[in-house]
Each structure stands twice: as C-alpha cells, then as structure tokens.
Design a protein around this motif. Structure first.
Motif, mmCIF file in Angstrom:
data_model
loop_
_atom_site.group_PDB
_atom_site.id
_atom_site.type_symbol
_atom_site.label_atom_id
_atom_site.label_comp_id
_atom_site.label_asym_id
_atom_site.label_seq_id
_atom_site.Cartn_x
_atom_site.Cartn_y
_atom_site.Cartn_z
ATOM 1 N N UNK A 300 35.512 56.869 77.297
ATOM 2 C CA UNK A 300 34.390 56.549 76.412
ATOM 3 C C UNK A 300 33.915 57.822 75.717
ATOM 4 N N UNK A 301 33.339 57.632 74.545
ATOM 5 C CA UNK A 301 32.894 58.768 73.727
ATOM 6 C C UNK A 301 31.542 59.307 74.198
ATOM 7 N N UNK A 302 30.754 59.822 73.280
ATOM 8 C CA UNK A 302 29.449 60.395 73.629
ATOM 9 C C UNK A 302 28.295 59.429 73.475
ATOM 10 N N UNK A 303 28.591 58.137 73.249
ATOM 11 C CA UNK A 303 27.521 57.182 72.965
ATOM 12 C C UNK A 303 26.863 56.629 74.232
ATOM 13 N N UNK A 304 25.557 56.847 74.317
ATOM 14 C CA UNK A 304 24.772 56.369 75.446
ATOM 15 C C UNK A 304 23.541 55.648 74.893
#
Ligand SMILES: *Cc1c(COP(=O)(O)O)cnc(C)c1O
Length: 391
Positions: A300-304
């Motif tokens: 998963x990327x940096x999206x939270x």
C-alpha cells in the motif's frame, strides 16, 4: 528489457543513447509541434503533436512497460483520462460506479456526463454481488468504474471477482482507477480489468509539479477508440510535462517502498492515540478489507484516512497545528500533506451521501510522504496534543 525486475525497469526506461546524435543518456524533450514529412501525405512516424509526440511516446511506452500493458495513453490530467474512457460511451448508456471515488470524478459523473444523456448509479462494490444486481437492473450499462483503494477512505473491492461478473456481460468495460497504488503495488489488468486509469499527478510523477493522466489497456479496439478520441478532442499533455513525469517514474519503486513503510508506521501510531477514533490503512489487520487488499496488491502507498475525536473545528485546528505536514490538496508527492475531504476533495458530494459513506467532518486524509517517519509521527503527536480533547 522486459525480463528485468520492476526497479530495473524504472531506472532503465528510455535509456537508448544510440537513438540520439549526441548519445544523450536522457531522452531530449521534443517540443516541436510539427515534423518534416517523407512526402506530402506521408509522415516519418510523427506528424503533429496533438496526434503524437516523441516525449509523449517515450512516457507512454514507459508506463505500458511498468503496467505490463500493450498500450498506454497520456492526457493533460487524471480527470481528462477518466473523461476519455467515458467518451467511448454513447447517449443512453449507463455507468455503474463505486460510491466512494475521488470527489472530482464524482462531480464529473454527476454534472458533466449527464449532458450526454449518460447516467450513473453508485453502489457499494465491497460486496461484488451489488455489481451483478446493478448490471441486471441497468441493462444499458457500458462501463463499470472502480477505484480501489478508494479516495479518501482506502476502501478496497475484489477486482478479480468483479471482473468475472462483468465478463458475463458482453460490451461492458471494467475500468479501475489505480492512482493510489500505481503498477508497483497493483496491476488491475492482470486481475481482469479492461482499462486502468491514472492521475499521474499523484504517485506516478510524485513530485507535486505536474498535472497529467493516463489510461492503459490491452484490447486493440479500446486502444484505437481512445487514440482517435485523443486526437479528435485534443486531450493531449505537453511534451515538457511528459518529460517531467518520465523523470519521476525513475524513482517510482524506491518512493513507493518508502511511502508504504512510513504510512504503516504512521497508521500504527495513530491507532494508539487517544484522540484518534479510527484509522483506515489497507495493510493493517483492522482495515475491513485487509484480506482482499493482501490478495490482489503487493503493498500500500502513503494514503491513510483517520477519524479524530470531535468535529470540523477540532480537525481544522489539527491541520493548522502541523509544522511539517502540509495543509494542502492533492496526494502522492514526496512531501506529507493532509486535508479534510468534507470541505475540500469531496465537498461536491451531497451531505446525506457523505454521511452515509463515512466521509464525515472528523475525517482526515493524510498522504504520508517519504520524510523520516519519526518526524511525521512527531508532528502528528505535537498537533494532536494541542487540539482540544473531547471525550
Ligand atoms: C486526483 C485524482 C484524480 C484526478 O486527477 P487529476 O490529475 O487531478 O485530474 C482521479 N482519481 C483519483 C483517485 C485521484 O486521487
């Protein structure tokens, strides 16, 4: 070339000095809008930049290589790329879309697309049987549109299960917006999608200095339709921006790994904070679609996304207290930024729908950058500690 691993592919993209008289190791930028012809009605590969351009071809070839797709086309924005896919439809056709999608796409589907007499039904795609039901109810459906993980909630849908359903309906195109993951973590065409759409503005370019989009596909008929639409409607990006995005791709693999490492650390920290109600990160076991995410993506990327105790005031205060994290729209850049979807990226979604989807005033969308994770956590911690606590 193609047997190389992903990291090697990103670095060696376009490395062909023998192509240029000066043996340049970086492809030159082709700003020319017109090209010398072979004879009055025949070109030597390029004719006019709206139709095709060397810098654009370079980028399109690179993206297709990373995506493992036969074709890639680049556009002047992500919305423009999604618009190109929709323009393959005809008046009277129907779209079945994920209910949680980027606010700008929602706005486009609701405000612009209906002018062509094309309507959209929004469904919860985390249950694939809803897709089956919607296709039965709307036999004029020509496009099933997914965003996985979704903006802003990181909701994940089972792309291959949905692809199996869509395949039973001839003439229906399955499109997936893969902006949040990039081909480094997920390849929707391998999972059965017909079309992959990107906002290259985000992770693919990764440096917050280019607005561009792309569409990838394997089907020649779809490609030829898109290619002709691009020329006939002028949906082309500038050669200089193609060059910048091509440059950005060189570090895609290394950036995505750092985004993932950082976002996991940040999400774990947020989960333990008393002023945080809930955290959404597909790689954490607490995420409702954690298992599906692990099945179809490699990371998963940096999206939270996270919910803070309180409402719009507390969340606004929090964003204003950040010292390192930027308070800005967009995502996927090297620098961490945060925004409040209800008042910014998803402001155009109707209130009752936002509430129902969980896009509430206490929600923060955080794009975790590639800084040192400890510094990002420290910034979150100091900002959370000063906002008024609600119990
Ligand atoms: C930003 C974004 C878009 C739109 O892309 P632009 O380059 O801003 O036009 C589409 N989909 C997702 C998931 C996005 O985050």
């Amino acid at each position: 070339m193609s047997e190389h691993k992903f990291d090697t592919k990103t670095v060696t993209l376009g490395y062909s000095p023998e192509k240029w008289n000066c043996y340049s190791v970086v492809p030159p930028i082709g700003m020319s809008t017109t090209f010398e012809l072979e004879d009055p009605s025949t070109d030597k590969g390029y004719l006019y930049t709206r139709t095709s351009n060397p810098s654009r071809s370079q980028l399109e070839t690179g993206i297709a290589l990373l995506e493992d797709s036969r074709y890639a086309l680049c556009y002047s924005s992500g919305i423009c790329a999604i618009g190109a896919v929709v323009q393959m439809l005809s008046p009277g056709d129907h779209i079945v879309s994920d209910s949680i999608i980027y606010g700008g796409t929602y706005h486009y589907f609701n405000r612009i697309v209906p002018r062509s007499n094309i309507t959209t039904t929004y469904i919860d795609t985390t249950n694939p049987s809803n897709v089956e039901k919607a296709l039965k109810e709307h036999p004029n459906t020509k496009l099933v549109y997914l965003e996985s993980p979704s903006n802003p909630l990181t909701t994940v849908c089972d792309i291959s299960k949905i692809a199996q359903i869509v395949k039973k309906h001839e003439g229906v195109i399955l499109a997936v917006d893969n902006t949040f993951l990039t081909p480094y973590f997920q390849k929707p065409l391998h999972l059965g999608a017909h079309v992959v759409a990107y906002s290259l503005t985000k992770y693919m370019n990764g440096h917050d200095d280019v607005c561009m989009g792309a569409v990838c596909c394997n089907d020649e008929e779809i490609y030829l339709k898109l290619k002709s639409l691009q020329n006939d409607t002028g949906l082309n990006p500038s050669p200089f921006e193609c060059y910048l995005t091509f440059r950005g791709l060189k570090t895609l693999a290394i950036r995505m790994r750092q985004h993932m490492k950082n976002s996991i650390e940040v999400a774990k920290f947020l989960e333990t904070h008393p002023k945080v109600v809930k955290v959404l990160h597909p790689w954490l076991p607490s995420h409702p679609q954690h298992e599906v995410a692990k099945k179809q993506a490699s990371g998963h990327s940096g999206m939270v996304a996270f919910y803070v105790k309180g409402g719009l005031k507390e969340v606004s205060d929090l964003l204003k207290k950040f010292k390192l994290i930027g308070m800005a729209a967009s995502l996927g850049g090297v620098h961490s930024v945060a925004e409040i979807p209800t008042v910014l990226s998803h402001a155009s979604v109707p209130e009752d729908m936002k509430e129902q989807l969980g896009i509430t005033n206490n929600l923060v969308r955080l794009s975790v950058g590639i800084e040192d994770a400890e510094d990002i956590i420290e910034d979150l911690n100091q900002a959370l500690s000063v906002i008024v606590s609600f119990s």
